[in-house]
Design a protein around this motif. Sequence first.
Motif, PDB file in Angstrom:
ATOM      1  N   GLN A 125       0.843  -1.205   0.000  1.00 36.98           N
ATOM      2  CA  GLN A 125       0.000   0.000   0.000  1.00 36.98           C
ATOM      3  C   GLN A 125       0.871   1.245   0.000  1.00 36.98           C
ATOM      4  O   GLN A 125       0.627   2.190  -0.747  1.00 36.98           O
ATOM      5  N   GLN A 126       1.907   1.234   0.821  1.00 38.18           N
ATOM      6  CA  GLN A 126       2.807   2.379   0.920  1.00 38.18           C
ATOM      7  C   GLN A 126       3.520   2.606  -0.416  1.00 38.18           C
ATOM      8  O   GLN A 126       3.638   3.742  -0.875  1.00 38.18           O
ATOM      9  N   ILE A 127       3.946   1.531  -1.067  1.00 34.93           N
ATOM     10  CA  ILE A 127       4.623   1.636  -2.361  1.00 34.93           C
ATOM     11  C   ILE A 127       3.678   2.229  -3.399  1.00 34.93           C
ATOM     12  O   ILE A 127       4.042   3.145  -4.141  1.00 34.93           O
ATOM     13  N   ILE A 128       2.451   1.741  -3.457  1.00 28.87           N
ATOM     14  CA  ILE A 128       1.463   2.232  -4.423  1.00 28.87           C
ATOM     15  C   ILE A 128       1.190   3.718  -4.192  1.00 28.87           C
ATOM     16  O   ILE A 128       1.155   4.508  -5.133  1.00 28.87           O
ATOM     17  N   LYS A 129       1.013   4.113  -2.943  1.00 30.34           N
ATOM     18  CA  LYS A 129       0.764   5.529  -2.633  1.00 30.34           C
ATOM     19  C   LYS A 129       1.952   6.401  -3.031  1.00 30.34           C
ATOM     20  O   LYS A 129       1.775   7.486  -3.577  1.00 30.34           O
ATOM     21  N   MET A 130       3.152   5.905  -2.743  1.00 32.97           N
ATOM     22  CA  MET A 130       4.340   6.694  -3.057  1.00 32.97           C
ATOM     23  C   MET A 130       4.511   6.873  -4.567  1.00 32.97           C
ATOM     24  O   MET A 130       4.951   7.923  -5.026  1.00 32.97           O
ATOM     25  N   ILE A 131       4.138   5.857  -5.334  1.00 29.12           N
ATOM     26  CA  ILE A 131       4.267   5.946  -6.789  1.00 29.12           C
ATOM     27  C   ILE A 131       3.177   6.835  -7.382  1.00 29.12           C
ATOM     28  O   ILE A 131       3.462   7.770  -8.130  1.00 29.12           O
ATOM     29  N   TYR A 132       1.920   6.554  -7.050  1.00 27.43           N
ATOM     30  CA  TYR A 132       0.811   7.194  -7.750  1.00 27.43           C
ATOM     31  C   TYR A 132       0.299   8.477  -7.107  1.00 27.43           C
ATOM     32  O   TYR A 132      -0.267   9.314  -7.793  1.00 27.43           O
ATOM     33  N   VAL A 133       0.492   8.644  -5.818  1.00 32.79           N
ATOM     34  CA  VAL A 133       0.019   9.866  -5.176  1.00 32.79           C
ATOM     35  C   VAL A 133       1.149  10.893  -5.088  1.00 32.79           C
ATOM     36  O   VAL A 133       0.961  12.061  -5.402  1.00 32.79           O
ATOM     37  N   PHE A 134       2.356  10.428  -4.692  1.00 33.99           N
ATOM     38  CA  PHE A 134       3.450  11.358  -4.466  1.00 33.99           C
ATOM     39  C   PHE A 134       4.454  11.416  -5.607  1.00 33.99           C
ATOM     40  O   PHE A 134       5.344  12.243  -5.601  1.00 33.99           O
ATOM     41  N   GLY A 135       4.344  10.505  -6.580  1.00 34.83           N
ATOM     42  CA  GLY A 135       5.171  10.568  -7.779  1.00 34.83           C
ATOM     43  C   GLY A 135       6.610  10.112  -7.623  1.00 34.83           C
ATOM     44  O   GLY A 135       7.465  10.494  -8.409  1.00 34.83           O
ATOM     45  N   TYR A 136       6.894   9.282  -6.633  1.00 37.50           N
ATOM     46  CA  TYR A 136       8.253   8.769  -6.482  1.00 37.50           C
ATOM     47  C   TYR A 136       8.528   7.669  -7.494  1.00 37.50           C
ATOM     48  O   TYR A 136       7.626   6.936  -7.898  1.00 37.50           O
ATOM     49  N   SER A 137       9.784   7.522  -7.869  1.00 35.21           N
ATOM     50  CA  SER A 137      10.199   6.425  -8.744  1.00 35.21           C
ATOM     51  C   SER A 137      10.491   5.201  -7.877  1.00 35.21           C
ATOM     52  O   SER A 137      10.671   5.314  -6.655  1.00 35.21           O
ATOM     53  N   ALA A 138      10.564   4.035  -8.513  1.00 33.03           N
ATOM     54  CA  ALA A 138      10.867   2.806  -7.780  1.00 33.03           C
ATOM     55  C   ALA A 138      12.239   2.890  -7.120  1.00 33.03           C
ATOM     56  O   ALA A 138      12.435   2.411  -6.002  1.00 33.03           O
ATOM     57  N   LYS A 139      13.177   3.529  -7.778  1.00 38.17           N
ATOM     58  CA  LYS A 139      14.528   3.678  -7.221  1.00 38.17           C
ATOM     59  C   LYS A 139      14.501   4.564  -5.970  1.00 38.17           C
ATOM     60  O   LYS A 139      15.147   4.250  -4.971  1.00 38.17           O
TER      61      LYS A 139
END
Length: 178
Positions: A125-139
């Motif tokens: 859930q945290q990974i999904i939020k960080m990618i799609y809500v906050f725009g972080y890259s996987a790296k």
Amino acid sequence: MNHIEFNYLLKKLNTNNDSLEELFNFYYSRIIIYISDKYEDGDKIAQDVSQEFFKYLVKTGYTQYIKYPTQWVYKCCDHIALKLLKTERKYCRINNNYSTREVTIDDDLYGDLDIYIRQLDETTQQIIKMIYVFGYSAKEISNFLGIKYGTIRQKHSRAIKKIKNLHNTVTKSQNKRP
């Protein structure tokens, strides 16, 4: 503050002290609240992050047009916060209950999506939020959470598949109803 006002003030930043003051008055308290709410140790660094952000604006003379100013400000502040927190310790944790109306997805349109995401484990859930809500890259997420890059990509991929399967299952069951 809309994007037109923001970009106007940003352009005038180096020539007009009132521009910096107006940006400061509008964003300072928002940044403090954003950082304090988002990070476990946010209260300790919120003022430093805000000050560093305004120093960055003055120092760089940023001139690119910003379409979504609040998201841009928050993302810049996230990067500053991460740098500050990394110097204090090796990891940082985003509060799970964090949300803000200015960055979240439209609730009516994606209400079911939120239900599907809640069915994932906490880390995913945290990974999904960080990618799609906050725009972080996987790296960036890998560095931030201290999880291998490949694991982040794998969890992301599996989460997307699970969300699609949940959505398809719900859609099929709704279509079968008379």
